[in-house]
Design an enzyme around this catalytic site. Structure first.
Site, PDB file in Angstrom:
ATOM      1  N   HIS A 134       0.514  64.351  29.136  1.00 61.60           N
ATOM      2  CA  HIS A 134      -0.066  63.528  27.966  1.00 61.60           C
ATOM      3  C   HIS A 134      -1.176  64.557  27.068  1.00 61.60           C
ATOM      4  CE1 HIS A 134       0.233  59.272  29.563  1.00 61.60           C
ATOM      5  NE2 HIS A 134       1.318  59.930  29.492  1.00 61.60           N
ATOM      6  N   TYR A 166      -8.321  53.150  27.093  1.00 65.66           N
ATOM      7  CA  TYR A 166      -9.615  52.705  27.495  1.00 65.66           C
ATOM      8  C   TYR A 166     -10.438  51.770  26.437  1.00 65.66           C
ATOM      9  CZ  TYR A 166      -9.760  56.703  30.691  1.00 65.66           C
ATOM     10  OH  TYR A 166      -9.232  57.580  31.620  1.00 65.66           O
ATOM     11  N   PRO A 204     -14.148  56.392  38.848  1.00 66.01           N
ATOM     12  CA  PRO A 204     -12.836  56.710  38.545  1.00 66.01           C
ATOM     13  C   PRO A 204     -12.524  56.692  36.984  1.00 66.01           C
ATOM     14  CG  PRO A 204     -12.753  54.414  39.082  1.00 66.01           C
ATOM     15  CD  PRO A 204     -14.134  54.913  39.689  1.00 66.01           C
ATOM     16  N   LYS A 238     -11.802  62.244  37.653  1.00 68.72           N
ATOM     17  CA  LYS A 238     -12.047  63.592  38.045  1.00 68.72           C
ATOM     18  C   LYS A 238     -12.125  63.798  39.596  1.00 68.72           C
ATOM     19  CE  LYS A 238     -13.143  65.003  34.154  1.00 68.72           C
ATOM     20  NZ  LYS A 238     -12.248  65.760  33.645  1.00 68.72           N
ATOM     21  N   TYR A 285     -12.723  65.785  29.311  1.00 72.47           N
ATOM     22  CA  TYR A 285     -11.722  64.777  29.940  1.00 72.47           C
ATOM     23  C   TYR A 285     -10.495  65.855  30.654  1.00 72.47           C
ATOM     24  CZ  TYR A 285      -8.623  60.970  30.886  1.00 72.47           C
ATOM     25  OH  TYR A 285      -7.876  59.896  31.407  1.00 72.47           O
TER      26      TYR A 285
END
Length: 390
Positions: free
Chosen positions: A72, A201, A292, A296, A384
């Protein structure tokens, strides 16, 4: 039985450490309380950072990941009826993430371990770690109905927050930092193709939602719910309706399908310092837990054991314990960065039951800034995708 490194726990941290040690010619034994089937079916994380993938490739554990994993190049943020995509390679100098479930990582590492690695004992419940502050610590464990003792030069606890390793460090020798959150996640697996090619998100007045996936045919989705929620109180249709409401965007449709698994995941932040006591080292969830939202947990565990394996290899080559002595401080720098990022993502995207309109406006302002500022977008993408392992 004696070994150089005794590893408690056959999750991704313990298994990856064993693989890395084996590749460096360092003997070890892995003790796992549960049976193989249970370990291979535990549903956990699904996002691998670039550095985690690099380590798995380096130790020969990424053949199936490279065939079946989903690379991704970004994620999408949704809020206030808008959407914004973060392009990770463009913002980070080429780094990306992979969707590949922790269950699959564990299966791959177990197969390698049983084929050509050091001993891996399932249903070997470690009951005590003794002598951590001596030069010959030992692990007492039960296997095949018998009590056994494994003496070690070093012990590594990869057995999670509720395992024995963390408790083997005296209270006087550790400090724990912790923060709870007033909400949980209701997570589902569904036999339906994901409704987006990348993770979504969503910030919503109704609460947070996350669209993820496990494969091109299996979706993984999450809803923010109150702590203590019973999954049985959420019939499938209610879950899909609520996901629809939180992801709502003109021209976009959420695909629905059969729900095959459902569970509520509590959220917390926790760090135990130091990550070493004598010849006992803590790695992964035995030392730290992150909510979550930042993806990580598994990646921190992989970084911990990579740093630790390099330190053991350095000791074997040079007889210098310098890198082992620096393990805790080296790992904690990455841990606290990940804790900060995970907290930022969690508090920016979730709706605290106690927050007011002012707090909502601050969240929207922060999301607006990520969309408008290349610097803010790069900061989020850099965290990220994850930094290289020190």
């Amino acid at each position: 039985m004696h070994t150089t490194v005794g590893i408690v726990g056959a999750g991704p941290a313990g298994l990856l450490l064993a693989r890395l040690l084996h590749r460096s010619g360092i003997d070890c034994v892995v003790l796992e309380q549960r049976d193989r089937a249970y370990v291979e079916q535990r549903q956990r994380a699904g996002i691998l950072e670039q550095s985690t993938v690099d380590v798995l490739r380096e130790c020969g554990a990424a053949d199936r990941l490279d065939r079946e994993g989903l690379p991704h190049d970004g994620v999408e943020l949704r809020w206030d009826g808008r959407r914004h995509r973060l392009d990770f390679p463009a913002l980070t100098g080429g780094r990306r993430v992979w969707v590949y479930a922790q269950t699959e990582v564990v299966k791959d590492l177990i197969a390698l371990q049983l084929r050509d690695g050091p001993p891996l004992l399932f249903e070997a419940g470690a009951e005590a770690i003794e002598g951590a502050d001596t030069d010959r610590p030992l692990i007492r464990y039960r296997h095949d109905g018998r009590e056994n003792t494994l003496t070690c030069d070093y012990v590594v606890g990869c057995d999670g927050f509720h395992g024995i390793a963390r408790d083997a460090v005296p209270d006087t020798a550790k400090k724990t930092y912790e923060r709870g959150y007033p909400y949980s996640w209701l997570g589902i697996l569904a036999d339906v193709a994901p409704s987006s090619d990348e993770l979504v998100y969503a910030h919503s007045p109704r609460g947070f939602a996350l669209l993820s996936m496990r494969s091109p045919r299996v979706s993984r989705l999450y809803l923010q719910v109150p702590n203590g929620t019973d999954p049985a109180a959420w019939p499938d249709e209610r879950i899909w309706d609520e996901l629809d409401a939180r992801f709502a965007l003109d021209g976009w449709t959420l695909r629905r399908g059969p729900v095959t698994a459902k569970a509520v995941l509590p959220m917390r932040s926790l760090v135990t310092e130091p990550m070493r006591h004598g010849r006992l080292f803590l790695a992964g969830d035995a030392a730290h837990i992150v909510p979550p939202t930042g993806a990580k947990g598994l990646n921190l565990a992989a970084a911990d054991v990579t740093v630790l394996a390099r330190a053991f290899a350095h000791l074997r080559r040079t007889r210098s314990a310098d890198l082992l002595d620096a393990y805790s401080s080296t790992s904690l720098r990455r841990v606290w960065r990940a804790e900060h990022f995970s907290h930022f993502m969690t508090t920016t995207l979730h709706t605290d039951p106690a927050q007011g309109d002012f707090d909502v406006r601050l969240q929207i302002s922060q999301l607006d800034r990520v969309a408008a500022s290349p610097h803010a977008a790069a900061e989020l993408a850099d965290n990220y995708a994850g930094p290289p392992i020190a």
